[in-house]
Scaffold this motif. Structure first.
Motif, PDB file in Angstrom:
ATOM      1  N   UNK A 124     -24.779 -64.020  41.305  1.00  0.00           N
ATOM      2  CA  UNK A 124     -24.457 -65.248  40.792  1.00  0.00           C
ATOM      3  C   UNK A 124     -23.374 -65.789  41.735  1.00  0.00           C
ATOM      4  N   UNK A 125     -22.305 -65.168  42.206  1.00  0.00           N
ATOM      5  CA  UNK A 125     -21.558 -65.763  43.290  1.00  0.00           C
ATOM      6  C   UNK A 125     -22.265 -66.356  44.430  1.00  0.00           C
ATOM      7  N   UNK A 126     -23.113 -65.575  44.917  1.00  0.00           N
ATOM      8  CA  UNK A 126     -23.852 -65.782  46.166  1.00  0.00           C
ATOM      9  C   UNK A 126     -24.537 -67.327  45.761  1.00  0.00           C
ATOM     10  N   UNK A 127     -25.096 -67.467  44.656  1.00  0.00           N
ATOM     11  CA  UNK A 127     -25.973 -68.666  44.465  1.00  0.00           C
ATOM     12  C   UNK A 127     -24.929 -69.749  44.241  1.00  0.00           C
ATOM     13  N   UNK A 128     -23.946 -69.640  43.802  1.00  0.00           N
ATOM     14  CA  UNK A 128     -22.934 -70.687  43.619  1.00  0.00           C
ATOM     15  C   UNK A 128     -22.451 -71.008  44.887  1.00  0.00           C
ATOM     16  N   UNK A 129     -21.928 -70.284  45.520  1.00  0.00           N
ATOM     17  CA  UNK A 129     -21.588 -70.478  47.108  1.00  0.00           C
ATOM     18  C   UNK A 129     -22.576 -71.215  48.007  1.00  0.00           C
ATOM     19  N   UNK A 130     -23.664 -70.748  47.989  1.00  0.00           N
ATOM     20  CA  UNK A 130     -24.725 -71.279  48.817  1.00  0.00           C
ATOM     21  C   UNK A 130     -25.386 -72.520  48.380  1.00  0.00           C
ATOM     22  N   UNK A 131     -25.451 -72.624  47.209  1.00  0.00           N
ATOM     23  CA  UNK A 131     -26.442 -73.807  46.486  1.00  0.00           C
ATOM     24  C   UNK A 131     -25.255 -74.718  45.554  1.00  0.00           C
ATOM     25  N   UNK A 132     -23.987 -75.023  46.281  1.00  0.00           N
ATOM     26  CA  UNK A 132     -22.962 -75.430  45.437  1.00  0.00           C
ATOM     27  C   UNK A 132     -23.373 -76.859  45.059  1.00  0.00           C
ATOM     28  N   UNK A 185     -31.273 -74.491  26.125  1.00  0.00           N
ATOM     29  CA  UNK A 185     -30.048 -75.394  26.559  1.00  0.00           C
ATOM     30  C   UNK A 185     -28.869 -74.409  26.371  1.00  0.00           C
ATOM     31  N   UNK A 186     -28.860 -73.509  25.466  1.00  0.00           N
ATOM     32  CA  UNK A 186     -27.524 -72.756  25.336  1.00  0.00           C
ATOM     33  C   UNK A 186     -27.469 -71.772  26.566  1.00  0.00           C
ATOM     34  N   UNK A 187     -28.697 -71.376  26.888  1.00  0.00           N
ATOM     35  CA  UNK A 187     -29.081 -70.256  27.884  1.00  0.00           C
ATOM     36  C   UNK A 187     -28.621 -70.753  29.298  1.00  0.00           C
ATOM     37  N   UNK A 188     -29.127 -72.098  29.480  1.00  0.00           N
ATOM     38  CA  UNK A 188     -28.797 -72.861  30.741  1.00  0.00           C
ATOM     39  C   UNK A 188     -27.131 -72.908  30.858  1.00  0.00           C
ATOM     40  N   UNK A 189     -26.724 -73.635  29.835  1.00  0.00           N
ATOM     41  CA  UNK A 189     -25.306 -73.615  29.836  1.00  0.00           C
ATOM     42  C   UNK A 189     -24.588 -72.488  30.287  1.00  0.00           C
ATOM     43  N   UNK A 190     -24.627 -71.357  29.363  1.00  0.00           N
ATOM     44  CA  UNK A 190     -24.468 -69.938  29.762  1.00  0.00           C
ATOM     45  C   UNK A 190     -24.466 -69.621  31.183  1.00  0.00           C
ATOM     46  N   UNK A 191     -25.768 -69.667  31.769  1.00  0.00           N
ATOM     47  CA  UNK A 191     -25.910 -69.265  32.999  1.00  0.00           C
ATOM     48  C   UNK A 191     -25.195 -70.124  34.224  1.00  0.00           C
ATOM     49  N   UNK A 192     -25.177 -71.598  33.775  1.00  0.00           N
ATOM     50  CA  UNK A 192     -24.437 -72.326  34.858  1.00  0.00           C
ATOM     51  C   UNK A 192     -22.773 -71.849  34.719  1.00  0.00           C
ATOM     52  N   UNK A 193     -22.326 -71.432  33.656  1.00  0.00           N
ATOM     53  CA  UNK A 193     -21.131 -71.314  33.598  1.00  0.00           C
ATOM     54  C   UNK A 193     -20.803 -69.845  34.304  1.00  0.00           C
ATOM     55  N   UNK A 194     -21.350 -68.985  34.310  1.00  0.00           N
ATOM     56  CA  UNK A 194     -21.510 -67.736  34.938  1.00  0.00           C
ATOM     57  C   UNK A 194     -21.444 -67.781  36.360  1.00  0.00           C
ATOM     58  N   UNK A 195     -22.422 -68.895  36.685  1.00  0.00           N
ATOM     59  CA  UNK A 195     -22.751 -69.122  38.200  1.00  0.00           C
ATOM     60  C   UNK A 195     -21.400 -69.863  38.842  1.00  0.00           C
ATOM     61  N   UNK A 196     -20.849 -70.754  38.166  1.00  0.00           N
ATOM     62  CA  UNK A 196     -19.667 -71.447  38.700  1.00  0.00           C
ATOM     63  C   UNK A 196     -18.478 -70.447  38.552  1.00  0.00           C
ATOM     64  N   UNK A 197     -18.307 -69.497  37.532  1.00  0.00           N
ATOM     65  CA  UNK A 197     -17.239 -68.572  37.278  1.00  0.00           C
ATOM     66  C   UNK A 197     -17.149 -67.688  38.334  1.00  0.00           C
ATOM     67  N   UNK A 198     -18.315 -67.201  38.745  1.00  0.00           N
ATOM     68  CA  UNK A 198     -18.368 -66.108  40.030  1.00  0.00           C
ATOM     69  C   UNK A 198     -18.208 -66.565  41.179  1.00  0.00           C
ATOM     70  N   UNK A 199     -18.511 -67.763  41.313  1.00  0.00           N
ATOM     71  CA  UNK A 199     -18.402 -68.623  42.776  1.00  0.00           C
ATOM     72  C   UNK A 199     -16.892 -68.739  43.015  1.00  0.00           C
ATOM     73  N   UNK A 200     -16.245 -69.202  41.797  1.00  0.00           N
ATOM     74  CA  UNK A 200     -14.816 -69.324  41.853  1.00  0.00           C
ATOM     75  C   UNK A 200     -14.155 -68.148  42.113  1.00  0.00           C
ATOM     76  N   UNK A 201     -14.456 -66.815  41.479  1.00  0.00           N
ATOM     77  CA  UNK A 201     -13.981 -65.873  41.684  1.00  0.00           C
ATOM     78  C   UNK A 201     -14.062 -65.066  43.194  1.00  0.00           C
ATOM     79  N   UNK A 202     -15.110 -65.445  43.733  1.00  0.00           N
ATOM     80  CA  UNK A 202     -15.386 -64.992  45.087  1.00  0.00           C
ATOM     81  C   UNK A 202     -14.563 -65.680  46.013  1.00  0.00           C
ATOM     82  N   UNK A 203     -13.588 -66.654  45.479  1.00  0.00           N
ATOM     83  CA  UNK A 203     -12.888 -67.422  46.650  1.00  0.00           C
ATOM     84  C   UNK A 203     -11.449 -66.634  46.523  1.00  0.00           C
TER      85      UNK A 203
END
Length: 74
Positions: A48-56, A8-26
């Motif tokens: 990760x930014x591509x995943x965050x923007x396409x699968x928001x 669950x810590x790995x899932x939280x970390x990966x979600x935070x990376x995906x959300x942060x990279x998607x935000x930074x791509x904007x």
């Protein structure tokens, strides 16, 4: 005793990376500086930014479910 590495810590970390990279791509300056590499180690952040923007919608639902899990069940 708690585990240093948990699933669950790995899932939280990966979600935070995906959300942060998607935000930074904007943000144009951060996109040029940070997400310009598409291969190698820094390419992970681009992917990760591509995943965050396409699968928001699924990413947002997963963030909500993970928040409920961490706050109420863990």
């Amino acid at each position: 005793m708690t585990n240093a590495y948990s699933f669950d810590g790995l899932l939280v970390f990966s979600l935070l990376v995906i959300c942060t990279c998607a935000y930074m791509s904007r943000i144009p300056r951060l996109k040029q500086w940070f997400l310009s590499e598409k291969k190698g180690f820094l390419g992970v952040f681009y992917k990760a930014s591509v995943i965050g923007t396409r699968l928001h919608i699924p990413v947002a639902l997963t963030c909500v479910l993970m928040g409920v899990y961490v706050l109420l069940l863990k």
